[in-house]
Design an enzyme around this catalytic site. Sequence first.
Site, PDB file in Angstrom:
ATOM      1  N   HIS A 260       1.843  -6.733   4.437  1.00 55.64           N
ATOM      2  CA  HIS A 260       2.096  -6.811   5.851  1.00 55.64           C
ATOM      3  C   HIS A 260       3.038  -5.474   6.314  1.00 55.64           C
ATOM      4  O   HIS A 260       3.463  -5.148   5.623  1.00 55.64           O
ATOM      5  CB  HIS A 260       2.718  -7.928   6.519  1.00 55.64           C
ATOM      6  CG  HIS A 260       3.443  -8.101   8.424  1.00 55.64           C
ATOM      7  ND1 HIS A 260       3.916  -7.156   8.608  1.00 55.64           N
ATOM      8  CD2 HIS A 260       2.597  -8.387   8.975  1.00 55.64           C
ATOM      9  CE1 HIS A 260       3.666  -7.073  10.428  1.00 55.64           C
ATOM     10  NE2 HIS A 260       2.903  -8.257  10.527  1.00 55.64           N
ATOM     11  N   ASP A 315      -2.064 -15.463   8.813  1.00 58.91           N
ATOM     12  CA  ASP A 315      -3.340 -14.984   8.457  1.00 58.91           C
ATOM     13  C   ASP A 315      -3.554 -15.959   7.711  1.00 58.91           C
ATOM     14  O   ASP A 315      -4.643 -16.824   7.344  1.00 58.91           O
ATOM     15  CB  ASP A 315      -4.293 -14.159   8.712  1.00 58.91           C
ATOM     16  CG  ASP A 315      -3.937 -13.893  10.240  1.00 58.91           C
ATOM     17  OD1 ASP A 315      -3.969 -14.674  11.182  1.00 58.91           O
ATOM     18  OD2 ASP A 315      -3.811 -12.050   9.721  1.00 58.91           O
TER      19      ASP A 315
HETATM   20  N1  ACO Z   1      -4.382  -6.626  -0.921  1.00 58.25           N
HETATM   21  C1  ACO Z   1      -4.547  -5.493  -2.027  1.00 58.25           C
HETATM   22  N2  ACO Z   1      -3.687  -4.524  -1.932  1.00 58.25           N
HETATM   23  C2  ACO Z   1      -2.672  -4.807  -1.249  1.00 58.25           C
HETATM   24  C3  ACO Z   1      -2.452  -5.215   0.249  1.00 58.25           C
HETATM   25  C4  ACO Z   1      -3.787  -6.593  -0.065  1.00 58.25           C
HETATM   26  N3  ACO Z   1      -4.031  -7.163   1.157  1.00 58.25           N
HETATM   27  N4  ACO Z   1      -2.017  -4.718   0.834  1.00 58.25           N
HETATM   28  C5  ACO Z   1      -1.652  -3.753   0.778  1.00 58.25           C
HETATM   29  N5  ACO Z   1      -2.089  -3.828  -1.011  1.00 58.25           N
HETATM   30  C6  ACO Z   1      -2.079  -2.500  -1.565  1.00 58.25           C
HETATM   31  C7  ACO Z   1      -2.202  -0.961  -1.198  1.00 58.25           C
HETATM   32  O1  ACO Z   1      -3.445  -1.255  -1.874  1.00 58.25           O
HETATM   33  C8  ACO Z   1      -0.946  -0.358  -0.834  1.00 58.25           C
HETATM   34  O2  ACO Z   1      -1.340   0.124  -2.976  1.00 58.25           O
HETATM   35  P1  ACO Z   1      -1.169   2.020  -3.297  1.00 58.25           P
HETATM   36  O3  ACO Z   1       0.096   1.938  -2.694  1.00 58.25           O
HETATM   37  O4  ACO Z   1      -1.479   1.304  -4.671  1.00 58.25           O
HETATM   38  O5  ACO Z   1      -1.843   2.554  -3.017  1.00 58.25           O
HETATM   39  C9  ACO Z   1      -0.171  -1.171  -0.687  1.00 58.25           C
HETATM   40  O6  ACO Z   1       0.342  -2.557  -1.065  1.00 58.25           O
HETATM   41  C10 ACO Z   1      -0.217  -0.453   0.359  1.00 58.25           C
HETATM   42  O7  ACO Z   1      -0.591  -0.740   1.165  1.00 58.25           O
HETATM   43  P2  ACO Z   1      -0.636   0.117   2.619  1.00 58.25           P
HETATM   44  O8  ACO Z   1      -2.411   0.082   3.239  1.00 58.25           O
HETATM   45  O9  ACO Z   1       0.074   2.270   2.732  1.00 58.25           O
HETATM   46  O10 ACO Z   1       0.332  -0.320   3.125  1.00 58.25           O
HETATM   47  P3  ACO Z   1       0.180  -0.878   4.982  1.00 58.25           P
HETATM   48  O11 ACO Z   1       1.568  -1.635   5.281  1.00 58.25           O
HETATM   49  O12 ACO Z   1      -0.776   0.435   5.454  1.00 58.25           O
HETATM   50  O13 ACO Z   1      -0.686  -1.834   6.106  1.00 58.25           O
HETATM   51  C11 ACO Z   1      -2.249  -3.546   6.425  1.00 58.25           C
HETATM   52  C12 ACO Z   1      -0.383  -3.153   6.247  1.00 58.25           C
HETATM   53  C13 ACO Z   1      -3.194  -3.546   6.396  1.00 58.25           C
HETATM   54  C14 ACO Z   1      -1.504  -5.330   6.474  1.00 58.25           C
HETATM   55  C15 ACO Z   1      -2.376  -3.945   4.477  1.00 58.25           C
HETATM   56  O14 ACO Z   1      -1.384  -5.362   3.376  1.00 58.25           O
HETATM   57  C16 ACO Z   1      -3.777  -5.236   4.638  1.00 58.25           C
HETATM   58  O15 ACO Z   1      -4.468  -4.140   4.113  1.00 58.25           O
HETATM   59  N6  ACO Z   1      -3.258  -6.565   4.190  1.00 58.25           N
HETATM   60  C17 ACO Z   1      -4.398  -7.247   4.262  1.00 58.25           C
HETATM   61  C18 ACO Z   1      -5.393  -7.523   5.275  1.00 58.25           C
HETATM   62  C19 ACO Z   1      -4.579  -8.591   6.563  1.00 58.25           C
HETATM   63  O16 ACO Z   1      -3.527  -9.764   5.199  1.00 58.25           O
HETATM   64  N7  ACO Z   1      -4.209  -8.177   7.783  1.00 58.25           N
HETATM   65  C20 ACO Z   1      -3.021  -9.259   7.990  1.00 58.25           C
HETATM   66  C21 ACO Z   1      -1.617  -8.646   8.673  1.00 58.25           C
HETATM   67  S1  ACO Z   1      -0.989  -9.736   9.150  1.00 58.25           S
HETATM   68  C22 ACO Z   1      -1.815  -9.978  11.077  1.00 58.25           C
HETATM   69  O17 ACO Z   1      -2.271  -9.305  11.664  1.00 58.25           O
HETATM   70  C23 ACO Z   1      -1.213 -11.260  11.239  1.00 58.25           C
END
Ligand code: ACO
Length: 372
Positions: A260, A315
Amino acid sequence: MESGEYRPGLDGVVAAETRISYLDVDHEEIVVRGYNLLDLIARKTYVDVLGLLLRKRLPDEGERRALEDELQAAEVPPAVWEILAKLPASMHAMDRLRTAVSALAGFDPEADRPDPAQEEAKGVRIVAQVATVVANLARVAQGREPVRGEPGLGFAANFLYMITGRRPDAAEARAFDQALVAYSEHEMPNSTFTARVIASTLSDVYGALTGAVASLKGPLHGGANEAVAHMLLAAGDEDGLERLIREKLAQGERIMGFGHRVYMRKFDPRALMLKETLGRLVEAKGDPEARLWLAMCQRGEDVMRAEKGLFPNLDYYAAPIYYALGIPIELYTPIFFAARTAGLVAHIVEQHAENRLFRPRVRYLGPRGLKV
Ligand code: ACO
């Protein structure tokens, strides 16, 4: 932040002043109009929180009954059902919902007036209309007649009844209600930002909500809950899920339901709360499949914590609750939107009341001086 500084994804940027909600990560508190959202999930109903969000204070008993009556009285215009029935059933449920929310504007003579007072007044009706549309999305796509709510059932029980066509028992209705409260409002996620950006042009509430549906559809946002359900279905059991997660991680894929922007390396407090709700639902129903999904979720949580230091978001635990309640997977994200409509309308009203146009700048990376 320095003027002109670029923050990809607006990470950490404060984009609005608000009296609606705030994520206090350090104190693990989600503040909603002064209350802790976790207390609201534990002790109040969605209708209470709807009153809090749209009328700015928790309703007393009489006010709650009046809100229930208002919700019950709201009608979806027949033409909106006709439009929905004409859309291809293959169209994503969120796209059908987006079309319906947009169409609702056509039947509101006041739709074009971005007036906070009248938007606040009709917010309850819009929440009821959206819930009724969401509950009937799958049914209408199959060429069937929409189901109306039953007088005497509260809003959450009625919403669930319209989805499944079956009167929920008390444990089912309470679990669904708690999930609705958990989804009702959450500060400035992408969909709320989208709605406020649209509202800031003095465009109307339906337009702002329509944009928010499109935002919420994406798997990085609301679309994650249905993706979690598909992942659990594909996994089959706990070992299957562990294998699947490890394979996906090895291929550099994201695991839906984890991570998140604001909580990132912490448990989303709402997810912790819904995990307890799921546990209670599993005990109350004694359904082996629901028990298996709870066990799978626990295994997935353990693997992700060990492998990536990542924790579930809301979620992740909403999906198994909806599955245990017999809700079709294509409705998971639309239900998120229906619950969030209360928070979104509150934000649109606030934006219109204290408006300044959103108009950021860019860091230009393209060429210059080309001759035509
Ligand atoms: N699975 C694997 N790796 C992840 C995940 C994940 N779900 N989420 C973040 N990471 C990793 C990224 O690969 C990144 O790693 P790195 O630094 O080695 O490249 C690091 O964690 C940071 O990720 P970002 O994409 O920069 O974080 P951001 O804040 O932009 O993304 C997000 C947040 C989009 C929610 C992300 O965690 C994600 O894609 N999660 C999966 C989708 C999800 O569950 N969305 C629901 C959000 S909550 C809601 O809407 C109620």
